[in-house]
Design an enzyme around this catalytic site. Structure first.
Site, mmCIF file in Angstrom:
data_model
loop_
_atom_site.group_PDB
_atom_site.id
_atom_site.type_symbol
_atom_site.label_atom_id
_atom_site.label_comp_id
_atom_site.label_asym_id
_atom_site.label_seq_id
_atom_site.Cartn_x
_atom_site.Cartn_y
_atom_site.Cartn_z
ATOM 1 N N CYS A 389 5.679 4.629 17.235
ATOM 2 C CA CYS A 389 4.423 5.698 17.481
ATOM 3 C C CYS A 389 3.892 5.121 18.818
ATOM 4 O O CYS A 389 4.442 5.731 19.758
ATOM 5 C CB CYS A 389 3.405 5.478 16.268
ATOM 6 S SG CYS A 389 2.849 7.079 16.110
ATOM 7 N N HIS A 515 6.904 6.331 11.883
ATOM 8 C CA HIS A 515 6.843 5.165 11.273
ATOM 9 C C HIS A 515 7.884 4.465 10.193
ATOM 10 O O HIS A 515 7.732 4.803 9.225
ATOM 11 C CB HIS A 515 5.434 4.935 10.593
ATOM 12 C CG HIS A 515 4.031 5.136 11.530
ATOM 13 N ND1 HIS A 515 3.629 3.888 12.006
ATOM 14 C CD2 HIS A 515 3.769 6.122 12.061
ATOM 15 C CE1 HIS A 515 2.862 4.392 12.822
ATOM 16 N NE2 HIS A 515 2.825 5.659 12.922
ATOM 17 N N GLU A 517 9.073 1.887 9.122
ATOM 18 C CA GLU A 517 8.340 0.609 8.329
ATOM 19 C C GLU A 517 8.072 1.102 6.836
ATOM 20 O O GLU A 517 8.194 0.452 5.983
ATOM 21 C CB GLU A 517 7.332 -0.101 9.068
ATOM 22 C CG GLU A 517 5.902 0.700 9.068
ATOM 23 C CD GLU A 517 5.706 1.510 10.335
ATOM 24 O OE1 GLU A 517 6.718 1.759 10.906
ATOM 25 O OE2 GLU A 517 4.304 1.492 10.777
HETATM 26 N N1 GLN Z 1 -2.762 7.140 18.983
HETATM 27 C C1 GLN Z 1 -1.333 7.667 19.088
HETATM 28 C C2 GLN Z 1 -1.216 9.111 18.571
HETATM 29 O O1 GLN Z 1 -2.076 9.713 17.865
HETATM 30 C C3 GLN Z 1 -0.390 6.934 18.237
HETATM 31 C C4 GLN Z 1 -0.595 6.973 16.644
HETATM 32 C C5 GLN Z 1 0.160 5.777 16.029
HETATM 33 O O2 GLN Z 1 0.590 4.955 16.461
HETATM 34 N N2 GLN Z 1 0.208 5.918 14.540
HETATM 35 O O3 GLN Z 1 -0.478 9.771 18.838
#
Ligand code: GLN
Length: 544
Positions: A389, A515, A517
């Site tokens: 992300c 994600h 994970e």
């Molecule tokens: N802050 C970033 C976004 O909102 C990444 C979010 C995250 O890593 N879950 O796109």
């Protein structure tokens, strides 16, 4: 007929109630039963989405985009039942819906009160999970907090009523307590006696007691606890401290026949137990050889729970790759000061160098420069890199700044005035004002590009993974980035959004916008985590 198991905790928090509830779920599934898990959280937040990872650990995301408590992650790792918004009940949600009904006039002029209206709402939510699927045999409901807390009273009262209404033998209470050791090595049962008394004051007589203790409790101690808590002798169990892995706990409970006693109390015939996958997992655990050191470069490093699922997924990948994964937690702010990054990550760093770098998800500007430094270092030194992300967005920023030479390349999350906003807001996000539940959330499909690390890992063209972000690879830079070598490993089905970027001429450098994970299990690691650890292991081997 559904059966209910209410899991509560006493004496203090952090005894591993979530793991105990999940382990019980795993054992019951091992006996061929369909189990559903529910977490009741006494906090007033509607969901965990608005809570800082420092306050409350990571936010776990379900397929339907619920931003939940991290205990749902435990359920997902230990059990196989589906998890959605319905499996996470908070005081905030309960009050929100009761107040909404009151405004709609649906209480017909009655005075709306904690009992019965709040407790009815809690019961309705638990029953809804039980009814969701006709095959559900048992619902395990974990009540957050510690008995005696003001906040958890309505949940305990709802449990008491459900136990009463279900009739004897259809709903039971499992209570987890602490048996502390005092100087001289003596184990003390008094806090447990008080904790069960506190449950009795709420009108609940626990049926089963799980005692968290430094060692296995001996028979006289168990009998003493049973006598003073009014619990049957064979229903007092020990969850003793272990130095292997939390995934050994289902087997530890099995050896004590926890599942058999629970099923007897619920009047369910115990079928043959198949825990083959748990035994196989422990075999993999015990036969790991060698170690890889993974530098996790993030901003919420002090609290292990902040990146809970990431650390667990690394561990799962280690099981599958036959190596121990040593976590090297690096606060990205430290890398900002360090010059060069080599002094923190490289072979001469105190404690030794890292064999792989992982940049996990995160929000806000702090520490970004250090993460970009870590990505640059991994790219240039051909060290395996995994960006999740925010960690993928960092790869894009690094490419803009350090390959294309745009010094101010940035995400508009961190710099609105950048002339090279290589990561920017999703269009649909531009008008969003509220913070809660408004990101791009939950399961979305990604399509793998042939020949990518991504497709080698999943071995499938279309994969579904969970998202939680507002910002995105900015398409207007796609051409310049790919022409200079940055590869696109996967996109959304319409090709519009970039879901994965990869480094060219690199052993394994990959970032994903989602994600992975959240779907990793000890018995089946996430394919991307597995290939990342395999690359770290193989590159280390080559160096030696
Ligand atoms: N802050 C970033 C976004 O909102 C990444 C979010 C995250 O890593 N879950 O796109």
């Amino acid at each position: 007929m559904n059966k209910f198991i209410f899991v509560s905790g006493g004496v203090c928090s952090s005894l591993g109630k979530g793991v105990a509830a999940s382990s019980l779920g795993a054992l019951l599934e091992g006996r061929g039963l369909n189990v559903r898990m529910v977490k009741c959280d006494p906090y007033i937040n509607v969901d965990a989405g608005t809570m800082s990872p420092y306050q409350h650990g990571e936010v776990y995301v379900t397929n339907d985009g619920a931003e939940t408590d991290l205990d749902l992650g435990n359920y997902a790792r230990f059990t196989r039942g589906p998890l959605s918004k319905a499996n996470s009940v908070t005081t905030g949600q309960v009050y929100e819906s009761v107040i909404k009904k009151e405004r709609e006039g649906r209480y017909l002029g009655r005075c709306v009160q904690v009992i019965p209206h709040i407790t009815d709402e809690i019961k309705a939510r638990i029953l809804a999970v039980a009814k969701e699927d006709a095959d559900t045999d048992i619902v395990i409901i974990e009540i957050g907090g510690t008995v005696g807390d003001i906040e958890s009273i309505p949940f305990l009262e709802a449990a008491r009523q459900l136990i009463h209404e279900s009739g004897r033998g259809n709903a039971i209470s499992v209570h987890l307590t602490l048996i502390p050791e005092v100087a001289g090595g003596e184990l003390k049962t008094k806090p447990t006696q008080h904790s069960v008394k506190a449950m009795q004051e709420q009108g609940i007589q626990p049926d089963v007691l799980i005692c968290r203790a430094p060692v296995m409790l001996d028979e006289p101690t168990r009998r003493k606890i049973a006598l003073f808590t009014n619990i049957e002798n064979d229903a007092v169990f020990t969850s003793y401290d272990i130095d292997t892995t939390i995934y050994a706990i289902p087997l530890i409970f099995f050896d004590q026949k926890v599942d058999l006693v629970v099923l007897k109390k619920l009047g369910v015939e115990a079928r043959h137990s198949d825990l083959g996958q748990w035994h196989a997992m422990m075999e993999r655990f015990n036969s790991r050889k060698g170690k890889v050191r993974i530098g996790v470069v993030g901003k919420y490093m002090e609290l292990h729970d902040s990146y809970k699922s990431v650390y667990e997924a690394l561990f799962h990948a280690g099981l599958e790759c036959g190596v121990e994964v040593e976590l090297v937690k690096i606060d990205s702010a430290r890398l900002e000061e360090a010059d060069p990054a080599e002094s923190v990550l490289g072979a001469k760093a105190p404690g030794g160098g890292v064999d792989g770098v992982l940049v996990p998800g995160g929000f806000g500007q702090r520490g970004i420069k250090g993460m970009v430094k870590a990505a640059s270092w991994a790219r240039n030194n051909k060290v395996p890199y995994f960006g999740i992300c925010l960690g993928m967005q960092i790869m894009v920023i690094d490419w803009g700044r350090n390959v294309l030479g745009w010094e101010d390349a940035d995400s508009t999350e961190f710099n609105q005035d950048s002339k090279h906003p290589v990561v920017s807001l999703l269009e649909e996000q531009e008008s969003v004002k509220n913070y809660g539940g408004t990101m791009r959330l939950g399961a979305w499909k990604s399509v793998a590009q042939p020949g990518s690390f991504f497709s080698a890992a999943y071995k499938e063209k279309v994969v579904s993974e969970r998202h939680r972000h507002r910002y995105e690879f900015a398409n207007r830079y796609r051409k310049e980035m790919t022409e200079t070598g940055l590869k696109i490993g996967a996109t959304t089905e319409d090709g519009e959004l970039v879901e994965c970027v990869e480094w060219p001429n690199h052993p394994w450098g990959l970032g994903v916008q989602f994600h992975p994970e959240f779907k990793s299990k000890p018995t089946a690691a996430s394919p991307l985590f597995r290939d990342f650890i395999a690359a770290a292991r193989d590159e280390k081997q080559k160096r030696l």
